[in-house]
Design a protein around this motif. Structure first.
Motif, PDB file in Angstrom:
ATOM      1  N   VAL A   5       0.819  -1.205   0.000  1.00 39.76           N
ATOM      2  CA  VAL A   5       0.000   0.000   0.000  1.00 39.76           C
ATOM      3  C   VAL A   5       0.859   1.263   0.000  1.00 39.76           C
ATOM      4  CG1 VAL A   5      -1.812   1.266   1.227  1.00 39.76           C
ATOM      5  CG2 VAL A   5      -1.831  -1.231   1.199  1.00 39.76           C
ATOM      6  N   GLU A   6       0.523   2.168  -0.919  1.00 41.82           N
ATOM      7  CA  GLU A   6       1.151   3.494  -0.955  1.00 41.82           C
ATOM      8  C   GLU A   6       0.555   4.321   0.165  1.00 41.82           C
ATOM      9  OE1 GLU A   6       3.252   6.333  -1.149  1.00 41.82           O
ATOM     10  OE2 GLU A   6       3.663   5.125  -2.926  1.00 41.82           O
ATOM     11  N   ASP A   7       1.425   4.877   1.007  1.00 39.47           N
ATOM     12  CA  ASP A   7       0.959   5.675   2.141  1.00 39.47           C
ATOM     13  C   ASP A   7       1.323   7.147   2.014  1.00 39.47           C
ATOM     14  OD1 ASP A   7       3.676   5.698   2.592  1.00 39.47           O
ATOM     15  OD2 ASP A   7       3.582   4.581   4.471  1.00 39.47           O
ATOM     16  N   GLY A   8       1.845   7.536   0.859  1.00 37.46           N
ATOM     17  CA  GLY A   8       2.246   8.917   0.649  1.00 37.46           C
ATOM     18  C   GLY A   8       3.745   9.114   0.727  1.00 37.46           C
ATOM     19  N   SER A   9       4.467   8.059   1.132  1.00 38.60           N
ATOM     20  CA  SER A   9       5.923   8.162   1.260  1.00 38.60           C
ATOM     21  C   SER A   9       6.657   7.537   0.074  1.00 38.60           C
ATOM     22  CB  SER A   9       6.382   7.510   2.568  1.00 38.60           C
ATOM     23  OG  SER A   9       6.124   6.113   2.537  1.00 38.60           O
ATOM     24  N   ILE A  10       5.924   7.237  -0.986  1.00 41.28           N
ATOM     25  CA  ILE A  10       6.440   6.596  -2.200  1.00 41.28           C
ATOM     26  C   ILE A  10       7.061   5.240  -1.845  1.00 41.28           C
ATOM     27  CG2 ILE A  10       7.822   6.863  -4.282  1.00 41.28           C
ATOM     28  CD1 ILE A  10       7.567   9.891  -3.871  1.00 41.28           C
ATOM     29  N   VAL A  11       6.181   4.315  -1.555  1.00 42.53           N
ATOM     30  CA  VAL A  11       6.537   2.971  -1.133  1.00 42.53           C
ATOM     31  C   VAL A  11       6.994   2.165  -2.346  1.00 42.53           C
ATOM     32  CG1 VAL A  11       5.620   0.840  -0.128  1.00 42.53           C
ATOM     33  CG2 VAL A  11       4.901   3.070   0.778  1.00 42.53           C
ATOM     34  N   GLU A  12       8.182   1.590  -2.237  1.00 42.70           N
ATOM     35  CA  GLU A  12       8.713   0.778  -3.329  1.00 42.70           C
ATOM     36  C   GLU A  12       7.809  -0.436  -3.565  1.00 42.70           C
ATOM     37  OE1 GLU A  12      12.719  -1.737  -4.447  1.00 42.70           O
ATOM     38  OE2 GLU A  12      12.838  -0.166  -2.933  1.00 42.70           O
ATOM     39  N   ASP A  67      10.155   8.101 -10.750  1.00 43.96           N
ATOM     40  CA  ASP A  67      10.102   6.638 -10.831  1.00 43.96           C
ATOM     41  C   ASP A  67       9.187   5.992  -9.793  1.00 43.96           C
ATOM     42  OD1 ASP A  67      11.677   7.273  -8.657  1.00 43.96           O
ATOM     43  OD2 ASP A  67      13.195   5.755  -9.075  1.00 43.96           O
ATOM     44  N   GLN A  68       8.272   6.773  -9.206  1.00 43.16           N
ATOM     45  CA  GLN A  68       7.363   6.181  -8.222  1.00 43.16           C
ATOM     46  C   GLN A  68       6.429   5.197  -8.916  1.00 43.16           C
ATOM     47  OE1 GLN A  68       5.764  10.142  -7.142  1.00 43.16           O
ATOM     48  NE2 GLN A  68       3.732   9.206  -7.279  1.00 43.16           N
ATOM     49  N   PRO A  69       6.026   4.131  -8.210  1.00 44.85           N
ATOM     50  CA  PRO A  69       5.253   3.066  -8.852  1.00 44.85           C
ATOM     51  C   PRO A  69       3.798   3.420  -9.182  1.00 44.85           C
ATOM     52  CG  PRO A  69       5.628   2.557  -6.543  1.00 44.85           C
ATOM     53  CD  PRO A  69       6.401   3.793  -6.845  1.00 44.85           C
ATOM     54  N   LEU A  70       3.194   4.348  -8.454  1.00 44.94           N
ATOM     55  CA  LEU A  70       1.794   4.703  -8.680  1.00 44.94           C
ATOM     56  C   LEU A  70       1.663   6.184  -8.998  1.00 44.94           C
ATOM     57  CD1 LEU A  70       0.123   2.660  -5.779  1.00 44.94           C
ATOM     58  CD2 LEU A  70       0.381   2.004  -8.181  1.00 44.94           C
ATOM     59  N   ASN A  71       0.491   6.577  -9.479  1.00 46.40           N
ATOM     60  CA  ASN A  71       0.245   7.978  -9.832  1.00 46.40           C
ATOM     61  C   ASN A  71       0.060   8.892  -8.630  1.00 46.40           C
ATOM     62  OD1 ASN A  71       0.426   7.624 -12.580  1.00 46.40           O
ATOM     63  ND2 ASN A  71      -1.736   7.135 -12.811  1.00 46.40           N
ATOM     64  N   TRP A  72      -0.033   8.346  -7.440  1.00 46.47           N
ATOM     65  CA  TRP A  72      -0.124   9.107  -6.203  1.00 46.47           C
ATOM     66  C   TRP A  72       0.973   8.654  -5.278  1.00 46.47           C
ATOM     67  CZ3 TRP A  72      -3.127  13.254  -5.162  1.00 46.47           C
ATOM     68  CH2 TRP A  72      -4.139  13.524  -6.078  1.00 46.47           C
ATOM     69  N   PRO A  73       1.552   9.555  -4.504  1.00 47.49           N
ATOM     70  CA  PRO A  73       1.198  10.946  -4.278  1.00 47.49           C
ATOM     71  C   PRO A  73       1.623  11.841  -5.447  1.00 47.49           C
ATOM     72  CG  PRO A  73       3.151  10.403  -3.026  1.00 47.49           C
ATOM     73  CD  PRO A  73       2.694   9.137  -3.680  1.00 47.49           C
ATOM     74  N   ARG A  74       1.059  13.079  -5.441  1.00 49.28           N
ATOM     75  CA  ARG A  74       1.326  14.048  -6.488  1.00 49.28           C
ATOM     76  C   ARG A  74       1.662  15.395  -5.864  1.00 49.28           C
ATOM     77  NH1 ARG A  74       0.316  11.877 -11.141  1.00 49.28           N
ATOM     78  NH2 ARG A  74       0.222  13.783 -12.350  1.00 49.28           N
ATOM     79  N   SER A  75       2.366  16.202  -6.631  1.00 51.98           N
ATOM     80  CA  SER A  75       2.651  17.559  -6.184  1.00 51.98           C
ATOM     81  C   SER A  75       1.959  18.534  -7.122  1.00 51.98           C
ATOM     82  CB  SER A  75       4.163  17.819  -6.153  1.00 51.98           C
ATOM     83  OG  SER A  75       4.702  17.746  -7.457  1.00 51.98           O
ATOM     84  N   GLY A  76       1.797  19.763  -6.650  1.00 53.41           N
ATOM     85  CA  GLY A  76       1.218  20.803  -7.492  1.00 53.41           C
ATOM     86  C   GLY A  76      -0.293  20.802  -7.559  1.00 53.41           C
ATOM     87  N   ILE A  77      -0.945  20.157  -6.617  1.00 49.90           N
ATOM     88  CA  ILE A  77      -2.406  20.166  -6.566  1.00 49.90           C
ATOM     89  C   ILE A  77      -2.809  21.038  -5.383  1.00 49.90           C
ATOM     90  CG2 ILE A  77      -4.520  18.817  -6.323  1.00 49.90           C
ATOM     91  CD1 ILE A  77      -3.056  16.479  -7.569  1.00 49.90           C
ATOM     92  N   GLN A  78      -3.605  22.035  -5.667  1.00 54.05           N
ATOM     93  CA  GLN A  78      -4.008  22.997  -4.637  1.00 54.05           C
ATOM     94  C   GLN A  78      -4.681  22.290  -3.464  1.00 54.05           C
ATOM     95  OE1 GLN A  78      -6.584  26.079  -6.125  1.00 54.05           O
ATOM     96  NE2 GLN A  78      -6.258  27.363  -4.358  1.00 54.05           N
ATOM     97  N   VAL A  80      -3.605  20.083  -1.478  1.00 52.09           N
ATOM     98  CA  VAL A  80      -3.256  18.682  -1.267  1.00 52.09           C
ATOM     99  C   VAL A  80      -1.749  18.599  -1.056  1.00 52.09           C
ATOM    100  CG1 VAL A  80      -3.243  16.358  -2.239  1.00 52.09           C
ATOM    101  CG2 VAL A  80      -5.164  17.882  -2.724  1.00 52.09           C
ATOM    102  N   ALA A  81      -1.349  18.149   0.130  1.00 49.55           N
ATOM    103  CA  ALA A  81       0.079  17.978   0.414  1.00 49.55           C
ATOM    104  C   ALA A  81       0.647  16.872  -0.470  1.00 49.55           C
ATOM    105  CB  ALA A  81       0.280  17.634   1.890  1.00 49.55           C
ATOM    106  N   ASN A  82       1.926  16.996  -0.796  1.00 53.83           N
ATOM    107  CA  ASN A  82       2.516  16.031  -1.728  1.00 53.83           C
ATOM    108  C   ASN A  82       2.946  14.726  -1.049  1.00 53.83           C
ATOM    109  OD1 ASN A  82       4.793  16.824  -0.381  1.00 53.83           O
ATOM    110  ND2 ASN A  82       5.937  17.423  -2.198  1.00 53.83           N
ATOM    111  N   ASN A  83       2.463  14.477   0.144  1.00 52.55           N
ATOM    112  CA  ASN A  83       2.777  13.216   0.813  1.00 52.55           C
ATOM    113  C   ASN A  83       1.517  12.503   1.319  1.00 52.55           C
ATOM    114  OD1 ASN A  83       2.135  14.974   2.870  1.00 52.55           O
ATOM    115  ND2 ASN A  83       3.818  14.344   4.208  1.00 52.55           N
ATOM    116  N   ILE A  84       0.375  12.831   0.741  1.00 50.06           N
ATOM    117  CA  ILE A  84      -0.867  12.155   1.127  1.00 50.06           C
ATOM    118  C   ILE A  84      -1.602  11.647  -0.102  1.00 50.06           C
ATOM    119  CG2 ILE A  84      -1.167  13.584   3.199  1.00 50.06           C
ATOM    120  CD1 ILE A  84      -3.607  14.814   1.625  1.00 50.06           C
TER     121      ILE A  84
END
Length: 160
Positions: A5-12, A67-78, A80-84
């Motif tokens: 599970v991706e938790d916002g920390s970019i889990v390998e 190179d993160q495995p999923l499309n989330w987390p993301r940056s640049g979204i009003q 929305v922190a880039n680690n959630i």
């Protein structure tokens, strides 16, 4: 396959945006009786639902790491922190996972129209009648709307 599970920390190796506890709670709160089966079956449904979001939707913002495995987390979204992972995205995964258990959930957008070819002298024209179909999912699309770019649907480019 193991649920990672991706938790916002970019889990390998992450393959889901939602853990089983979140999904079980979501469906229990809504009395979704179709959310049944072993933990392994439910985990596979969560992975398929995440795959669907990966392939089907076009998101605002940028990946936090290239190179993160999923499309989330993301940056640049009003707002929305880039680690959630936004709660609405997790809820959309739950809705799609239920569908994965009870129906066929296919991420592909497939050609369905007939290709027509017309040639007049040396001029050639190809027409595509409704070249792509996509299943409408209003509940999911409504949850994801604030996070989608453009029309939110990934459609392959067709060159003629």
């Amino acid at each position: 396959m193991t649920l990672t599970v991706e938790d916002g920390s970019i889990v390998e190796g992450a393959n889901s945006l939602v853990d089983l506890d979140f999904a079980n709670s979501y469906h229990s709160d809504r009395n979704n009786t179709g959310w049944t089966g072993t933990d392994a079956v439910k985990q596979a449904a969560l992975i398929r639902a995440t795959d669907y979001l990966q392939e089907k939707y076009s998101w605002k913002g940028c990946l936090v790491e290239a190179d993160q495995p999923l499309n989330w987390p993301r940056s640049g979204i009003q707002n929305v922190a880039n680690n959630i992972i936004p709660n609405a995205v997790k809820q959309a995964v739950c809705v799609l996972a239920l569908e994965a258990l009870t129906a066929t959930l296919n991420p592909s957008i497939s050609p369905n129209g007939q290709t027509k070819f017309k040639k007049v002298d040396v001029i050639e024209v190809e027409y595509f009648a409704s070249p792509f179909t996509s299943t409408k999912r209003p509940a999911v699309d409504g949850l994801l709307r604030p996070y989608l770019s453009g029309n939110g649907i990934n459609v392959p480019t067709v060159r003629v």
